[in-house]
Write a protein that holds these residues in place. Sequence first.
Motif, PDB file in Angstrom:
ATOM      1  N   CYS A   1       0.867  -1.180   0.000  1.00 57.64           N
ATOM      2  CA  CYS A   1       0.000   0.000   0.000  1.00 57.64           C
ATOM      3  C   CYS A   1       0.904   1.229   0.000  1.00 57.64           C
ATOM      4  O   CYS A   1       2.079   1.139   0.356  1.00 57.64           O
ATOM      5  CB  CYS A   1      -0.875  -0.055   1.256  1.00 57.64           C
TER       6      CYS A   1
ATOM      7  N   CYS B   1       1.041   3.363   2.097  1.00 57.98           N
ATOM      8  CA  CYS B   1       1.504   3.638   3.466  1.00 57.98           C
ATOM      9  C   CYS B   1       2.731   2.790   3.811  1.00 57.98           C
ATOM     10  O   CYS B   1       3.173   2.771   4.961  1.00 57.98           O
ATOM     11  CB  CYS B   1       0.386   3.360   4.473  1.00 57.98           C
TER      12      CYS B   1
ATOM     13  N   CYS C   1      -7.234  -0.292   2.540  1.00 53.25           N
ATOM     14  CA  CYS C   1      -6.112  -0.749   3.375  1.00 53.25           C
ATOM     15  C   CYS C   1      -6.558  -0.858   4.832  1.00 53.25           C
ATOM     16  O   CYS C   1      -7.060   0.114   5.403  1.00 53.25           O
ATOM     17  CB  CYS C   1      -4.948   0.233   3.238  1.00 53.25           C
TER      18      CYS C   1
ATOM     19  N   CYS D   1      -4.135   1.878   6.874  1.00 48.90           N
ATOM     20  CA  CYS D   1      -4.233   3.348   6.738  1.00 48.90           C
ATOM     21  C   CYS D   1      -5.591   3.794   6.191  1.00 48.90           C
ATOM     22  O   CYS D   1      -5.885   4.987   6.183  1.00 48.90           O
ATOM     23  CB  CYS D   1      -3.114   3.868   5.843  1.00 48.90           C
TER      24      CYS D   1
HETATM   25 ZN   LIG Z   1      -2.208   1.546   3.645  1.00 48.69          ZN
END
Ligand SMILES: [Zn+2]
Length: 306
Positions: free
Chosen positions: A31, A33, A49, A52
Amino acid sequence: MNWISKFIKPKLKSLFKKKSSQDKDTLWTNCSCNNLILKEDLFKNYHCCPKCGIHHKISCEERFKLTFDNGFYDLIESPEPIDDPLQFTDSKPYKDRIAAARKKTGQRDAMMIAKGKIQNIDVIVGAQNFFYIGGAVGIASGEIFINAVDQAIKNKIPLIFFSCSGGQKLQESGLAICMMAKTTLGVNELKKNNIPFIICMTNPTAGGVTASWASLGDVIIAEPGATVSFAGARVIKDTVREELPPGFQTAEYLLDHGQVDAVIERKYLNSAIGSLLNVLLKNAETQAKQDLNDTVTIDKSIQAAS
Ligand SMILES: [Zn+2]
Protein backbone atom coordinates in the motif's frame (compact mmCIF):
# COMPACT_ATOMS: atom_id res chain seq x y z
CA MET A 1 27.57 0.76 -26.52
CA ASN A 2 26.49 -2.41 -28.25
CA TRP A 3 27.20 -4.63 -25.29
CA ILE A 4 24.83 -2.48 -23.18
CA SER A 5 21.88 -2.93 -25.54
CA LYS A 6 22.75 -6.55 -26.35
CA PHE A 7 23.54 -7.88 -22.91
CA ILE A 8 22.78 -5.54 -19.98
CA LYS A 9 19.34 -4.30 -21.11
CA PRO A 10 17.84 -7.77 -21.82
CA LYS A 11 19.27 -9.00 -18.50
CA LEU A 12 17.63 -6.13 -16.58
CA LYS A 13 14.35 -6.64 -18.46
CA SER A 14 14.25 -10.36 -17.58
CA LEU A 15 14.93 -9.56 -13.90
CA PHE A 16 11.99 -7.10 -13.80
CA LYS A 17 9.79 -9.57 -15.67
CA LYS A 18 10.58 -12.28 -13.12
CA LYS A 19 9.75 -9.89 -10.24
CA SER A 20 6.38 -8.88 -11.70
CA SER A 21 5.34 -12.48 -12.42
CA GLN A 22 6.29 -13.40 -8.85
CA ASP A 23 4.18 -10.46 -7.57
CA LYS A 24 1.15 -11.90 -9.33
CA ASP A 25 1.39 -15.20 -7.48
CA THR A 26 2.10 -13.82 -4.03
CA LEU A 27 -0.51 -13.60 -1.28
CA TRP A 28 0.72 -10.13 -0.36
CA THR A 29 0.36 -6.70 -1.83
CA ASN A 30 1.64 -3.31 -0.77
CA CYS A 31 0.00 0.00 0.00
CA SER A 32 1.18 3.59 -0.36
CA CYS A 33 1.50 3.64 3.47
CA ASN A 34 4.46 1.24 2.93
CA ASN A 35 2.77 -1.64 4.75
CA LEU A 36 2.50 -5.14 3.36
CA ILE A 37 -1.10 -6.35 3.36
CA LEU A 38 -2.54 -9.80 2.80
CA LYS A 39 -4.55 -9.64 -0.43
CA GLU A 40 -7.33 -11.55 1.34
CA ASP A 41 -7.51 -8.87 4.09
CA LEU A 42 -7.66 -6.13 1.46
CA PHE A 43 -10.44 -8.00 -0.37
CA LYS A 44 -12.45 -8.53 2.85
CA ASN A 45 -12.06 -4.84 3.72
CA TYR A 46 -13.74 -3.63 0.47
CA HIS A 47 -10.30 -3.14 -1.14
CA CYS A 48 -9.42 -0.51 1.51
CA CYS A 49 -6.11 -0.75 3.38
CA PRO A 50 -6.82 -2.19 6.87
CA LYS A 51 -3.87 -0.17 8.23
CA CYS A 52 -4.23 3.35 6.74
CA GLY A 53 -7.76 3.20 5.27
CA ILE A 54 -6.72 4.27 1.75
CA HIS A 55 -9.35 3.22 -0.81
CA HIS A 56 -7.51 1.21 -3.46
CA LYS A 57 -8.52 1.46 -7.12
CA ILE A 58 -10.75 -1.40 -8.30
CA SER A 59 -12.03 -2.81 -11.58
CA CYS A 60 -15.59 -2.27 -12.83
CA GLU A 61 -16.70 -5.79 -11.87
CA GLU A 62 -15.18 -5.45 -8.38
CA ARG A 63 -17.11 -2.18 -8.05
CA PHE A 64 -20.37 -3.86 -9.11
CA LYS A 65 -19.84 -6.73 -6.63
CA LEU A 66 -19.40 -4.22 -3.77
CA THR A 67 -22.24 -1.91 -4.81
CA PHE A 68 -25.16 -4.18 -5.75
CA ASP A 69 -27.12 -6.09 -3.09
CA ASN A 70 -25.33 -9.40 -2.39
CA GLY A 71 -23.04 -8.71 -5.36
CA PHE A 72 -25.71 -9.78 -7.90
CA TYR A 73 -25.97 -7.91 -11.19
CA ASP A 74 -26.43 -8.33 -14.96
CA LEU A 75 -23.87 -6.73 -17.25
CA ILE A 76 -25.33 -4.58 -20.05
CA GLU A 77 -23.79 -4.87 -23.50
CA SER A 78 -23.10 -1.62 -25.34
CA PRO A 79 -22.45 -0.70 -28.99
CA GLU A 80 -18.88 -1.22 -30.16
CA PRO A 81 -17.51 1.82 -32.02
CA ILE A 82 -14.30 1.57 -34.07
CA ASP A 83 -11.22 1.30 -31.88
CA ASP A 84 -8.84 3.79 -33.44
CA PRO A 85 -10.82 6.39 -35.44
CA LEU A 86 -7.83 8.70 -36.06
CA GLN A 87 -5.22 5.92 -36.57
CA PHE A 88 -3.16 7.60 -33.87
CA THR A 89 0.45 6.73 -33.09
CA ASP A 90 2.77 8.29 -30.52
CA SER A 91 5.63 6.25 -29.03
CA LYS A 92 3.57 3.20 -30.06
CA PRO A 93 0.33 2.70 -32.04
CA TYR A 94 -2.88 3.44 -30.13
CA LYS A 95 -4.28 0.07 -31.30
CA ASP A 96 -1.43 -1.67 -29.43
CA ARG A 97 -2.21 0.33 -26.28
CA ILE A 98 -5.87 -0.76 -26.51
CA ALA A 99 -4.87 -4.40 -27.00
CA ALA A 100 -2.52 -4.24 -23.96
CA ALA A 101 -5.22 -2.59 -21.79
CA ARG A 102 -7.76 -5.27 -22.77
CA LYS A 103 -5.32 -8.02 -21.92
CA LYS A 104 -4.43 -6.43 -18.59
CA THR A 105 -7.99 -5.71 -17.39
CA GLY A 106 -10.15 -8.22 -19.25
CA GLN A 107 -12.47 -5.31 -20.13
CA ARG A 108 -13.37 -4.17 -23.65
CA ASP A 109 -13.35 -0.52 -22.55
CA ALA A 110 -12.53 1.45 -19.40
CA MET A 111 -16.25 1.92 -18.71
CA MET A 112 -18.84 -0.78 -17.97
CA ILE A 113 -22.50 -0.69 -16.96
CA ALA A 114 -24.76 -3.17 -15.18
CA LYS A 115 -28.30 -3.55 -13.87
CA GLY A 116 -29.24 -4.80 -10.42
CA LYS A 117 -30.59 -3.72 -7.04
CA ILE A 118 -29.32 -1.39 -4.31
CA GLN A 119 -31.27 -1.80 -1.04
CA ASN A 120 -33.88 -3.60 -3.13
CA ILE A 121 -34.31 -0.68 -5.56
CA ASP A 122 -33.72 -1.41 -9.27
CA VAL A 123 -30.86 0.68 -10.62
CA ILE A 124 -28.36 1.01 -13.45
CA VAL A 125 -24.77 1.37 -12.23
CA GLY A 126 -21.79 2.50 -14.30
CA ALA A 127 -18.11 2.40 -13.36
CA GLN A 128 -14.70 3.23 -14.80
CA ASN A 129 -11.51 1.22 -14.46
CA PHE A 130 -8.38 3.34 -14.01
CA PHE A 131 -6.16 0.39 -14.94
CA TYR A 132 -7.51 0.63 -18.51
CA ILE A 133 -5.50 3.55 -19.98
CA GLY A 134 -6.18 5.70 -16.90
CA GLY A 135 -9.95 5.32 -17.34
CA ALA A 136 -9.69 7.83 -20.19
CA VAL A 137 -12.92 8.64 -22.05
CA GLY A 138 -13.15 8.24 -25.83
CA ILE A 139 -15.99 7.38 -28.20
CA ALA A 140 -16.47 3.91 -26.67
CA SER A 141 -16.92 5.21 -23.09
CA GLY A 142 -19.17 8.01 -24.39
CA GLU A 143 -21.45 5.48 -26.11
CA ILE A 144 -21.52 3.25 -23.02
CA PHE A 145 -22.52 6.25 -20.88
CA ILE A 146 -25.33 7.13 -23.32
CA ASN A 147 -26.47 3.48 -23.27
CA ALA A 148 -26.66 3.70 -19.45
CA VAL A 149 -28.80 6.84 -19.77
CA ASP A 150 -31.09 5.11 -22.33
CA GLN A 151 -31.47 2.05 -20.09
CA ALA A 152 -32.28 4.21 -17.04
CA ILE A 153 -34.92 6.18 -18.98
CA LYS A 154 -36.40 3.07 -20.67
CA ASN A 155 -36.73 1.20 -17.35
CA LYS A 156 -37.57 4.38 -15.37
CA ILE A 157 -34.93 3.54 -12.77
CA PRO A 158 -32.11 5.63 -11.21
CA LEU A 159 -28.58 5.83 -12.61
CA ILE A 160 -25.57 5.69 -10.31
CA PHE A 161 -22.11 6.31 -11.72
CA PHE A 162 -18.66 5.77 -10.18
CA SER A 163 -16.18 8.08 -11.90
CA CYS A 164 -12.49 7.13 -12.00
CA SER A 165 -10.59 8.74 -14.85
CA GLY A 166 -7.79 11.07 -15.82
CA GLY A 167 -10.09 12.74 -18.38
CA GLN A 168 -10.57 12.52 -22.14
CA LYS A 169 -8.42 10.34 -24.46
CA LEU A 170 -5.79 12.43 -26.24
CA GLN A 171 -5.50 9.63 -28.83
CA GLU A 172 -9.05 10.44 -29.99
CA SER A 173 -8.51 14.20 -29.86
CA GLY A 174 -11.59 16.30 -30.75
CA LEU A 175 -13.81 13.19 -30.94
CA ALA A 176 -13.11 12.52 -27.25
CA ILE A 177 -13.80 16.17 -26.40
CA CYS A 178 -17.19 15.86 -28.19
CA MET A 179 -18.07 13.14 -25.65
CA MET A 180 -18.10 15.84 -22.93
CA ALA A 181 -20.99 17.54 -24.75
CA LYS A 182 -22.72 14.25 -25.60
CA THR A 183 -22.62 12.92 -22.01
CA THR A 184 -23.79 16.30 -20.67
CA LEU A 185 -26.79 16.15 -23.02
CA GLY A 186 -27.39 12.61 -21.77
CA VAL A 187 -27.60 13.87 -18.17
CA ASN A 188 -30.00 16.55 -19.38
CA GLU A 189 -32.30 13.79 -20.73
CA LEU A 190 -32.24 12.09 -17.30
CA LYS A 191 -33.32 15.33 -15.65
CA LYS A 192 -36.11 15.90 -18.22
CA ASN A 193 -37.44 12.42 -17.38
CA ASN A 194 -37.14 12.89 -13.58
CA ILE A 195 -34.63 10.04 -13.33
CA PRO A 196 -32.42 10.34 -10.22
CA PHE A 197 -28.70 10.53 -11.07
CA ILE A 198 -26.12 9.95 -8.33
CA ILE A 199 -22.39 10.41 -8.87
CA CYS A 200 -19.73 8.85 -6.70
CA MET A 201 -16.31 10.38 -7.43
CA THR A 202 -13.51 7.93 -6.76
CA ASN A 203 -9.76 8.40 -6.87
CA PRO A 204 -8.92 10.04 -9.25
CA THR A 205 -11.64 11.98 -11.07
CA ALA A 206 -10.05 14.57 -13.32
CA GLY A 207 -10.04 16.57 -16.55
CA GLY A 208 -13.00 16.30 -18.94
CA VAL A 209 -14.83 13.83 -16.69
CA THR A 210 -14.96 16.36 -13.82
CA ALA A 211 -15.84 19.03 -16.38
CA SER A 212 -18.85 17.10 -17.73
CA TRP A 213 -21.12 14.35 -16.35
CA ALA A 214 -19.25 13.70 -13.07
CA SER A 215 -20.17 17.16 -11.78
CA LEU A 216 -23.82 16.95 -12.82
CA GLY A 217 -25.30 14.45 -10.35
CA ASP A 218 -28.41 15.29 -8.35
CA VAL A 219 -26.21 14.20 -5.45
CA ILE A 220 -22.41 14.06 -5.64
CA ILE A 221 -20.67 11.68 -3.26
CA ALA A 222 -16.93 11.09 -3.06
CA GLU A 223 -14.83 8.33 -1.52
CA PRO A 224 -12.45 9.46 1.27
CA GLY A 225 -9.14 10.87 0.06
CA ALA A 226 -10.17 10.86 -3.63
CA THR A 227 -8.40 13.42 -5.80
CA VAL A 228 -10.96 15.44 -7.73
CA SER A 229 -9.65 18.04 -10.14
CA PHE A 230 -9.85 19.60 -13.57
CA ALA A 231 -6.23 20.70 -14.09
CA GLY A 232 -3.50 19.16 -11.94
CA ALA A 233 -2.30 20.90 -8.76
CA ARG A 234 1.21 21.49 -10.17
CA VAL A 235 -0.20 23.24 -13.28
CA ILE A 236 -2.43 25.46 -11.12
CA LYS A 237 0.41 26.28 -8.75
CA ASP A 238 2.70 27.26 -11.64
CA THR A 239 -0.06 29.35 -13.24
CA VAL A 240 -1.22 31.32 -10.19
CA ARG A 241 2.29 31.32 -8.65
CA GLU A 242 0.93 30.81 -5.16
CA GLU A 243 1.16 28.05 -2.57
CA LEU A 244 -1.96 25.89 -2.67
CA PRO A 245 -3.88 25.22 0.57
CA PRO A 246 -3.35 21.89 2.38
CA GLY A 247 -5.57 19.10 1.09
CA PHE A 248 -6.27 21.01 -2.15
CA GLN A 249 -8.31 18.90 -4.64
CA THR A 250 -9.14 16.17 -2.14
CA ALA A 251 -12.71 14.96 -1.57
CA GLU A 252 -12.66 16.41 1.97
CA TYR A 253 -11.50 19.84 0.72
CA LEU A 254 -14.27 19.87 -1.90
CA LEU A 255 -16.84 18.86 0.73
CA ASP A 256 -15.81 21.90 2.82
CA HIS A 257 -16.12 24.13 -0.27
CA GLY A 258 -19.46 22.83 -1.53
CA GLN A 259 -18.50 20.89 -4.68
CA VAL A 260 -19.21 17.52 -3.05
CA ASP A 261 -22.31 16.73 -0.97
CA ALA A 262 -20.90 13.87 1.12
CA VAL A 263 -17.72 11.87 1.63
CA ILE A 264 -18.67 8.27 2.33
CA GLU A 265 -16.50 5.22 3.02
CA ARG A 266 -16.79 2.44 0.47
CA LYS A 267 -18.25 -0.05 2.97
CA TYR A 268 -21.25 2.25 3.62
CA LEU A 269 -21.95 3.16 -0.02
CA ASN A 270 -24.63 0.52 -0.65
CA SER A 271 -26.73 1.60 2.37
CA ALA A 272 -26.06 5.34 1.87
CA ILE A 273 -27.03 5.26 -1.82
CA GLY A 274 -30.13 3.21 -0.94
CA SER A 275 -31.25 5.87 1.59
CA LEU A 276 -30.59 8.67 -0.91
CA LEU A 277 -32.57 6.85 -3.60
CA ASN A 278 -35.58 6.53 -1.31
CA VAL A 279 -35.62 10.32 -0.89
CA LEU A 280 -34.90 11.11 -4.56
CA LEU A 281 -37.51 8.66 -5.87
CA LYS A 282 -40.21 10.21 -3.65
CA ASN A 283 -39.20 13.65 -4.95
CA ALA A 284 -39.17 12.37 -8.55
CA GLU A 285 -42.65 10.86 -8.08
CA THR A 286 -43.99 14.14 -6.65
CA GLN A 287 -42.36 16.08 -9.51
CA ALA A 288 -43.86 13.71 -12.13
CA LYS A 289 -47.35 14.17 -10.59
CA GLN A 290 -46.82 17.95 -10.58
CA ASP A 291 -45.73 17.86 -14.27
CA LEU A 292 -48.86 15.81 -15.12
CA ASN A 293 -51.13 18.27 -13.24
CA ASP A 294 -49.47 21.18 -15.05
CA THR A 295 -50.02 19.50 -18.44
CA VAL A 296 -53.71 18.82 -17.62
CA THR A 297 -54.17 22.45 -16.48
CA ILE A 298 -52.53 23.76 -19.68
CA ASP A 299 -54.70 21.41 -21.84
CA LYS A 300 -57.87 22.60 -20.04
CA SER A 301 -56.97 26.27 -20.49
CA ILE A 302 -56.25 25.66 -24.22
CA GLN A 303 -59.68 23.92 -24.59
CA ALA A 304 -61.40 26.77 -22.70
CA ALA A 305 -59.71 29.36 -24.92
CA SER A 306 -60.77 27.59 -28.12
ZN1 LIG B 1 -2.21 1.55 3.65
